[in-house]
Design a protein around this motif. Sequence first.
Motif, PDB file in Angstrom:
ATOM      1  N   ILE A 192       0.876  -1.162   0.000  1.00 40.13           N
ATOM      2  CA  ILE A 192       0.000   0.000   0.000  1.00 40.13           C
ATOM      3  C   ILE A 192       0.915   1.214   0.000  1.00 40.13           C
ATOM      4  O   ILE A 192       1.808   1.323   0.836  1.00 40.13           O
ATOM      5  N   CYS A 196      -7.530  -1.217   1.256  1.00 40.43           N
ATOM      6  CA  CYS A 196      -7.033  -0.706   2.539  1.00 40.43           C
ATOM      7  C   CYS A 196      -8.078   0.086   3.296  1.00 40.43           C
ATOM      8  O   CYS A 196      -9.081   0.519   2.755  1.00 40.43           O
ATOM      9  N   GLU A 211      -2.984  -2.369  -2.365  1.00 42.50           N
ATOM     10  CA  GLU A 211      -3.974  -3.346  -1.919  1.00 42.50           C
ATOM     11  C   GLU A 211      -5.215  -2.635  -1.378  1.00 42.50           C
ATOM     12  O   GLU A 211      -5.172  -1.442  -1.060  1.00 42.50           O
ATOM     13  N   GLN A 269      -3.804  -2.568   5.361  1.00 47.21           N
ATOM     14  CA  GLN A 269      -4.459  -3.481   4.426  1.00 47.21           C
ATOM     15  C   GLN A 269      -5.820  -3.904   4.958  1.00 47.21           C
ATOM     16  O   GLN A 269      -6.026  -4.039   6.154  1.00 47.21           O
TER      17      GLN A 269
END
Length: 181
Positions: free
Chosen positions: A38, A73, A71, A160
């Motif tokens: 991220i 999140c 990703e 995440q």
Amino acid sequence: LLLSLATGLMVFGLIGSSIAWLMTSTDPIVNVFTYGDIQIKLEETTGDRYKMTPGATLEKDPKITVLADSENCWLFVKIDESAVEKLSDYIDYSVADGWTALNGVPGVYYREVDSSDQDVSFGVLADDQVTVKGSVTKEMLEKLNTANYPTLTFTGYAVQRDATIAEIDTAAEAWALVSNP
């Protein structure tokens, strides 16, 4: 008899060696385990110093961007107000739509962000502005100096978000990881 047996073994050997066995194989499948990531950035284009005039609206545009290919999140913004001179005595502002206040944690707001192949930006303040209160007086402003100017500080965080990981099923659980790493 011995000669017949030797001839038979030789013939059987020649026939047996010419029989082809049917065989096959597959191409290998290689499993590569990489990592998810991220990436976020916090930017503001309107600067970080403002002159307060009672009743004035000041442009202020902090934005948090979740970079492409990050990703899923939980995205957080923490807004800290100065304590020496209470910011709320001088400035009014609202948090932009889409942010939810995190229960029990003053100044922390969150939103769920899904993975994207594009950067996704989120403004922090409603209408990208703050307003100097009309009740601010000259006396209030004259007592300010570099040691006690009111401040507004923004910090972005991302954790995440994955339903298969029980420890971070909610925004509160994700924030607990940020505040107690």
